[in-house]
Design a protein around this motif. Structure first.
Motif, PDB file in Angstrom:
ATOM      1  N   ALA A 129       0.838  -1.194   0.000  1.00 54.70           N
ATOM      2  CA  ALA A 129       0.000   0.000   0.000  1.00 54.70           C
ATOM      3  C   ALA A 129       0.876   1.247   0.000  1.00 54.70           C
ATOM      4  O   ALA A 129       1.798   1.358   0.816  1.00 54.70           O
ATOM      5  N   LEU A 131       0.973   5.726  -0.657  1.00 54.37           N
ATOM      6  CA  LEU A 131       0.550   7.058  -1.076  1.00 54.37           C
ATOM      7  C   LEU A 131       1.385   7.450  -2.282  1.00 54.37           C
ATOM      8  O   LEU A 131       2.611   7.275  -2.279  1.00 54.37           O
ATOM      9  N   THR A 155      -2.723  10.222  -4.903  1.00 53.28           N
ATOM     10  CA  THR A 155      -3.605   9.107  -5.188  1.00 53.28           C
ATOM     11  C   THR A 155      -3.095   7.887  -4.439  1.00 53.28           C
ATOM     12  O   THR A 155      -2.110   7.950  -3.702  1.00 53.28           O
ATOM     13  N   ALA A 156      -3.784   6.766  -4.614  1.00 56.97           N
ATOM     14  CA  ALA A 156      -3.394   5.515  -3.963  1.00 56.97           C
ATOM     15  C   ALA A 156      -2.704   4.613  -4.972  1.00 56.97           C
ATOM     16  O   ALA A 156      -3.049   4.597  -6.158  1.00 56.97           O
ATOM     17  N   ASN A 158      -0.495   0.589  -5.448  1.00 61.27           N
ATOM     18  CA  ASN A 158      -0.061  -0.707  -4.943  1.00 61.27           C
ATOM     19  C   ASN A 158       1.238  -1.046  -5.668  1.00 61.27           C
ATOM     20  O   ASN A 158       1.218  -1.324  -6.864  1.00 61.27           O
ATOM     21  N   ILE A 201      -3.256   4.784   6.254  1.00 62.17           N
ATOM     22  CA  ILE A 201      -3.027   3.988   5.055  1.00 62.17           C
ATOM     23  C   ILE A 201      -3.131   2.509   5.431  1.00 62.17           C
ATOM     24  O   ILE A 201      -2.522   2.072   6.415  1.00 62.17           O
ATOM     25  N   SER A 203      -3.958  -1.783   3.933  1.00 65.83           N
ATOM     26  CA  SER A 203      -4.200  -2.753   2.873  1.00 65.83           C
ATOM     27  C   SER A 203      -4.976  -3.929   3.438  1.00 65.83           C
ATOM     28  O   SER A 203      -4.866  -4.262   4.631  1.00 65.83           O
ATOM     29  N   ILE A 269      -6.267  -1.376  -1.353  1.00 70.74           N
ATOM     30  CA  ILE A 269      -5.469  -0.321  -0.717  1.00 70.74           C
ATOM     31  C   ILE A 269      -6.429   0.806  -0.338  1.00 70.74           C
ATOM     32  O   ILE A 269      -7.197   1.277  -1.179  1.00 70.74           O
ATOM     33  N   LYS A 270      -6.393   1.217   0.903  1.00 70.96           N
ATOM     34  CA  LYS A 270      -7.309   2.253   1.388  1.00 70.96           C
ATOM     35  C   LYS A 270      -6.504   3.378   2.030  1.00 70.96           C
ATOM     36  O   LYS A 270      -5.704   3.133   2.936  1.00 70.96           O
ATOM     37  N   ILE A 271      -6.709   4.595   1.537  1.00 73.16           N
ATOM     38  CA  ILE A 271      -6.015   5.754   2.094  1.00 73.16           C
ATOM     39  C   ILE A 271      -7.049   6.806   2.472  1.00 73.16           C
ATOM     40  O   ILE A 271      -7.908   7.179   1.665  1.00 73.16           O
ATOM     41  N   GLU A 276     -10.428   3.934  -2.102  1.00 74.98           N
ATOM     42  CA  GLU A 276     -10.002   2.539  -2.119  1.00 74.98           C
ATOM     43  C   GLU A 276      -9.643   2.097  -3.536  1.00 74.98           C
ATOM     44  O   GLU A 276     -10.367   2.393  -4.492  1.00 74.98           O
TER      45      GLU A 276
END
Length: 283
Positions: A129, A131, A155-156, A158, A201, A203, A269-271, A276
Protein backbone atom coordinates in the motif's frame (compact mmCIF):
# COMPACT_ATOMS: atom_id res chain seq x y z
CA UNK A 1 -13.01 17.27 -5.23
CA UNK A 2 -11.61 14.09 -6.76
CA UNK A 3 -10.45 13.50 -10.33
CA UNK A 4 -10.41 10.16 -12.12
CA UNK A 5 -9.91 8.58 -15.52
CA UNK A 6 -12.39 6.14 -17.03
CA UNK A 7 -13.11 4.48 -20.35
CA UNK A 8 -15.91 5.46 -22.71
CA UNK A 9 -16.06 3.39 -25.90
CA UNK A 10 -12.33 2.73 -25.70
CA UNK A 11 -11.41 6.37 -25.07
CA UNK A 12 -10.27 7.81 -21.75
CA UNK A 13 -12.46 10.50 -20.22
CA UNK A 14 -11.88 12.69 -17.18
CA UNK A 15 -14.34 12.36 -14.33
CA UNK A 16 -14.87 14.80 -11.48
CA UNK A 17 -16.38 13.63 -8.20
CA UNK A 18 -17.79 16.46 -6.14
CA UNK A 19 -20.18 16.29 -3.17
CA UNK A 20 -20.90 12.63 -3.83
CA UNK A 21 -21.82 13.03 -7.51
CA UNK A 22 -19.53 12.20 -10.43
CA UNK A 23 -19.66 13.91 -13.84
CA UNK A 24 -17.94 13.33 -17.16
CA UNK A 25 -15.85 16.49 -17.65
CA UNK A 26 -14.65 15.37 -21.08
CA UNK A 27 -18.19 15.12 -22.45
CA UNK A 28 -18.97 18.47 -20.87
CA UNK A 29 -16.17 20.36 -22.61
CA UNK A 30 -14.83 23.76 -21.56
CA UNK A 31 -16.34 25.31 -23.53
CA UNK A 32 -14.91 23.78 -26.69
CA UNK A 33 -12.00 21.81 -25.20
CA UNK A 34 -12.85 18.30 -23.99
CA UNK A 35 -11.31 18.31 -20.51
CA UNK A 36 -8.68 15.65 -19.81
CA UNK A 37 -6.45 14.70 -16.90
CA UNK A 38 -3.51 16.08 -18.89
CA UNK A 39 -5.20 19.50 -18.96
CA UNK A 40 -5.42 19.34 -15.17
CA UNK A 41 -1.84 18.22 -14.64
CA UNK A 42 -0.23 20.80 -16.90
CA UNK A 43 -2.64 23.53 -15.74
CA UNK A 44 -4.09 24.12 -19.20
CA UNK A 45 -7.37 24.13 -17.30
CA UNK A 46 -7.70 25.23 -13.69
CA UNK A 47 -9.54 23.17 -11.11
CA UNK A 48 -12.36 25.71 -11.30
CA UNK A 49 -12.53 25.24 -15.06
CA UNK A 50 -12.67 21.47 -14.58
CA UNK A 51 -15.56 21.88 -12.17
CA UNK A 52 -17.36 23.96 -14.79
CA UNK A 53 -16.68 21.36 -17.48
CA UNK A 54 -17.95 18.62 -15.20
CA UNK A 55 -21.12 20.55 -14.37
CA UNK A 56 -21.90 20.59 -18.10
CA UNK A 57 -21.24 16.86 -18.47
CA UNK A 58 -23.44 13.85 -17.79
CA UNK A 59 -23.58 12.12 -14.42
CA UNK A 60 -21.65 8.85 -14.27
CA UNK A 61 -21.98 5.93 -11.85
CA UNK A 62 -18.59 5.24 -10.23
CA UNK A 63 -19.82 1.79 -9.18
CA UNK A 64 -20.22 0.58 -12.76
CA UNK A 65 -17.71 2.51 -14.90
CA UNK A 66 -14.43 1.00 -16.11
CA UNK A 67 -11.68 2.96 -14.37
CA UNK A 68 -8.39 3.69 -16.13
CA UNK A 69 -5.20 4.35 -14.14
CA UNK A 70 -5.39 7.74 -12.42
CA UNK A 71 -2.47 8.88 -14.62
CA UNK A 72 -2.13 7.11 -17.95
CA UNK A 73 1.06 8.43 -19.54
CA UNK A 74 3.64 9.55 -16.98
CA UNK A 75 7.12 10.23 -18.28
CA UNK A 76 8.44 8.72 -15.05
CA UNK A 77 7.15 6.26 -12.48
CA UNK A 78 9.49 6.53 -9.51
CA UNK A 79 9.28 4.57 -6.27
CA UNK A 80 10.81 5.04 -2.84
CA UNK A 81 11.87 1.92 -0.97
CA UNK A 82 12.07 1.45 2.80
CA UNK A 83 10.39 4.76 3.58
CA UNK A 84 8.40 3.81 6.69
CA UNK A 85 10.37 3.31 9.86
CA UNK A 86 8.39 0.24 10.92
CA UNK A 87 8.73 -1.37 7.48
CA UNK A 88 12.50 -0.92 7.47
CA UNK A 89 12.57 -2.62 10.86
CA UNK A 90 10.47 -5.60 9.74
CA UNK A 91 12.71 -5.95 6.66
CA UNK A 92 15.76 -6.07 8.95
CA UNK A 93 17.34 -3.12 7.16
CA UNK A 94 18.91 0.07 8.51
CA UNK A 95 17.05 3.35 8.13
CA UNK A 96 18.22 4.96 4.89
CA UNK A 97 20.13 8.23 4.96
CA UNK A 98 18.77 9.16 1.54
CA UNK A 99 15.61 8.08 -0.30
CA UNK A 100 16.13 4.70 -1.96
CA UNK A 101 14.82 5.07 -5.51
CA UNK A 102 13.82 2.58 -8.17
CA UNK A 103 11.46 2.73 -11.12
CA UNK A 104 8.55 1.02 -12.76
CA UNK A 105 7.40 1.51 -16.36
CA UNK A 106 4.08 2.51 -17.88
CA UNK A 107 3.31 -1.11 -18.87
CA UNK A 108 2.81 -1.73 -15.14
CA UNK A 109 -0.02 0.80 -14.76
CA UNK A 110 -3.43 -0.64 -13.93
CA UNK A 111 -6.81 0.81 -13.00
CA UNK A 112 -9.15 0.22 -10.08
CA UNK A 113 -10.98 -3.14 -10.34
CA UNK A 114 -8.77 -4.30 -13.21
CA UNK A 115 -7.17 -7.74 -12.80
CA UNK A 116 -3.50 -8.23 -12.01
CA UNK A 117 -2.35 -11.10 -14.21
CA UNK A 118 0.28 -13.16 -12.45
CA UNK A 119 3.04 -14.44 -14.75
CA UNK A 120 4.23 -18.02 -14.48
CA UNK A 121 7.83 -16.88 -14.06
CA UNK A 122 7.56 -15.95 -10.37
CA UNK A 123 6.04 -17.34 -7.18
CA UNK A 124 6.30 -14.91 -4.26
CA UNK A 125 3.70 -12.21 -4.96
CA UNK A 126 3.24 -9.42 -2.41
CA UNK A 127 1.20 -6.22 -1.92
CA UNK A 128 2.45 -2.76 -0.92
CA UNK A 129 0.00 0.00 0.00
CA UNK A 130 1.42 3.39 -0.99
CA UNK A 131 0.55 7.06 -1.08
CA UNK A 132 1.44 8.32 -4.55
CA UNK A 133 2.52 11.85 -5.44
CA UNK A 134 1.31 13.29 -8.76
CA UNK A 135 3.52 16.07 -10.10
CA UNK A 136 1.78 19.14 -11.52
CA UNK A 137 4.65 21.47 -12.50
CA UNK A 138 8.07 20.99 -13.99
CA UNK A 139 10.40 20.72 -11.01
CA UNK A 140 14.15 21.13 -11.25
CA UNK A 141 16.37 21.72 -8.22
CA UNK A 142 13.55 22.92 -5.99
CA UNK A 143 13.91 23.28 -2.24
CA UNK A 144 11.89 21.34 0.30
CA UNK A 145 10.01 24.55 1.10
CA UNK A 146 9.15 25.07 -2.58
CA UNK A 147 8.33 21.43 -3.32
CA UNK A 148 4.63 21.45 -2.26
CA UNK A 149 3.92 23.99 -5.01
CA UNK A 150 4.97 21.37 -7.59
CA UNK A 151 2.67 18.64 -6.31
CA UNK A 152 -0.67 18.53 -8.10
CA UNK A 153 -2.23 15.95 -5.86
CA UNK A 154 -2.18 12.49 -4.34
CA UNK A 155 -3.61 9.11 -5.19
CA UNK A 156 -3.39 5.52 -3.96
CA UNK A 157 -1.04 2.92 -5.37
CA UNK A 158 -0.06 -0.71 -4.94
CA UNK A 159 3.64 -1.34 -5.53
CA UNK A 160 2.87 -4.95 -6.39
CA UNK A 161 5.97 -7.12 -6.25
CA UNK A 162 7.37 -10.53 -7.10
CA UNK A 163 9.75 -10.91 -4.18
CA UNK A 164 11.69 -13.87 -5.54
CA UNK A 165 12.65 -11.87 -8.63
CA UNK A 166 13.07 -8.60 -6.75
CA UNK A 167 15.69 -10.13 -4.48
CA UNK A 168 17.39 -12.29 -7.11
CA UNK A 169 19.92 -9.50 -7.74
CA UNK A 170 20.77 -6.15 -6.15
CA UNK A 171 18.55 -4.45 -8.76
CA UNK A 172 14.83 -4.67 -7.95
CA UNK A 173 13.31 -3.87 -11.31
CA UNK A 174 12.55 -7.44 -12.48
CA UNK A 175 10.31 -8.04 -9.50
CA UNK A 176 8.59 -4.68 -9.75
CA UNK A 177 7.63 -3.91 -13.35
CA UNK A 178 5.64 -6.81 -14.76
CA UNK A 179 2.55 -5.79 -16.70
CA UNK A 180 -0.07 -4.55 -14.25
CA UNK A 181 2.25 -4.34 -11.25
CA UNK A 182 1.50 -0.63 -10.59
CA UNK A 183 -2.21 -0.25 -9.82
CA UNK A 184 -2.96 3.45 -9.46
CA UNK A 185 -6.09 5.32 -8.41
CA UNK A 186 -8.94 5.46 -8.68
CA UNK A 187 -8.99 9.09 -7.52
CA UNK A 188 -6.54 11.98 -7.43
CA UNK A 189 -7.20 14.48 -4.67
CA UNK A 190 -5.71 17.94 -5.29
CA UNK A 191 -2.90 18.72 -2.87
CA UNK A 192 -4.67 21.82 -1.59
CA UNK A 193 -7.45 19.62 -0.19
CA UNK A 194 -5.46 17.08 1.82
CA UNK A 195 -2.71 16.87 4.43
CA UNK A 196 -0.51 14.14 2.99
CA UNK A 197 1.57 13.94 6.17
CA UNK A 198 -1.31 12.73 8.34
CA UNK A 199 -3.25 10.04 6.45
CA UNK A 200 -4.25 6.57 7.57
CA UNK A 201 -3.03 3.99 5.06
CA UNK A 202 -4.20 0.37 4.99
CA UNK A 203 -4.20 -2.75 2.87
CA UNK A 204 -6.59 -5.69 2.93
CA UNK A 205 -6.28 -9.16 1.40
CA UNK A 206 -9.62 -10.87 0.84
CA UNK A 207 -11.13 -8.44 3.36
CA UNK A 208 -8.55 -9.10 6.09
CA UNK A 209 -6.52 -6.13 7.31
CA UNK A 210 -2.81 -6.56 6.58
CA UNK A 211 -1.29 -3.07 6.82
CA UNK A 212 -2.48 -0.31 9.10
CA UNK A 213 -0.32 2.77 9.50
CA UNK A 214 -0.18 6.52 8.99
CA UNK A 215 1.88 8.63 6.61
CA UNK A 216 3.26 10.38 9.69
CA UNK A 217 5.59 7.32 9.92
CA UNK A 218 7.25 8.22 6.61
CA UNK A 219 11.00 8.67 6.93
CA UNK A 220 11.05 11.09 3.98
CA UNK A 221 7.85 13.10 3.54
CA UNK A 222 6.47 14.08 0.10
CA UNK A 223 8.11 17.51 0.06
CA UNK A 224 11.49 16.01 0.92
CA UNK A 225 11.10 13.34 -1.77
CA UNK A 226 10.17 15.80 -4.51
CA UNK A 227 12.97 18.17 -3.59
CA UNK A 228 15.54 15.35 -3.44
CA UNK A 229 14.62 13.84 -6.80
CA UNK A 230 14.51 17.25 -8.46
CA UNK A 231 18.17 17.81 -7.64
CA UNK A 232 19.09 14.99 -10.03
CA UNK A 233 16.37 14.85 -12.67
CA UNK A 234 13.64 17.16 -13.90
CA UNK A 235 10.18 16.09 -12.79
CA UNK A 236 7.43 16.71 -15.34
CA UNK A 237 3.66 17.19 -14.98
CA UNK A 238 2.08 13.76 -14.74
CA UNK A 239 5.11 12.03 -13.24
CA UNK A 240 4.13 9.82 -10.32
CA UNK A 241 6.12 8.90 -7.23
CA UNK A 242 5.18 5.93 -5.05
CA UNK A 243 6.30 7.02 -1.59
CA UNK A 244 6.90 3.66 0.09
CA UNK A 245 4.89 1.12 2.04
CA UNK A 246 4.29 0.64 5.77
CA UNK A 247 4.89 -2.53 7.78
CA UNK A 248 2.70 -5.57 7.28
CA UNK A 249 3.82 -6.86 3.88
CA UNK A 250 4.24 -10.62 3.45
CA UNK A 251 8.02 -10.23 3.05
CA UNK A 252 8.15 -8.94 6.64
CA UNK A 253 6.50 -12.03 8.13
CA UNK A 254 8.60 -14.82 9.68
CA UNK A 255 9.57 -17.17 6.88
CA UNK A 256 7.36 -19.99 8.17
CA UNK A 257 4.32 -17.67 8.08
CA UNK A 258 4.82 -16.23 4.60
CA UNK A 259 1.79 -17.19 2.52
CA UNK A 260 2.23 -15.49 -0.84
CA UNK A 261 -0.63 -14.09 -2.90
CA UNK A 262 -2.27 -16.38 -5.45
CA UNK A 263 -4.85 -16.23 -8.25
CA UNK A 264 -8.29 -15.40 -6.89
CA UNK A 265 -6.99 -13.17 -4.07
CA UNK A 266 -8.27 -9.59 -3.88
CA UNK A 267 -6.11 -6.74 -2.61
CA UNK A 268 -7.55 -3.41 -1.50
CA UNK A 269 -5.47 -0.32 -0.72
CA UNK A 270 -7.31 2.25 1.39
CA UNK A 271 -6.01 5.75 2.09
CA UNK A 272 -7.88 8.25 4.23
CA UNK A 273 -9.40 11.07 2.21
CA UNK A 274 -8.51 9.48 -1.13
CA UNK A 275 -10.43 6.23 -1.42
CA UNK A 276 -10.00 2.54 -2.12
CA UNK A 277 -8.04 0.83 -4.88
CA UNK A 278 -9.03 -2.82 -5.43
CA UNK A 279 -7.56 -5.43 -7.75
CA UNK A 280 -8.12 -9.16 -8.06
CA UNK A 281 -5.32 -11.53 -9.03
CA UNK A 282 -5.67 -13.90 -11.96
CA UNK A 283 -3.60 -15.96 -14.41
Amino acid sequence: MKLFNFYVNGHIHLGVLQDGTAHDATAGGYPAIPATMEHALNETLSLQALETAAANGPVVDVETIHFAPAVTAPEKILCVGLNYAAHAKESHMELPKYPTLFSKFSNALLGHKEAIRLPETAEKYDYEAELVIVIGKEARQVSKEEAPDYIFGYTAGNDFSARDLQLRTTQWIMGKSFDGFAPLGPYIVPAREINANQLQIQSYVNGTLRQNSNTSDLIFDPATIVSYISQYMTLKPGDVIYTGTPSGVILGYPEDKQVWLKPGDTVTIKIEGIGELTNTLTR
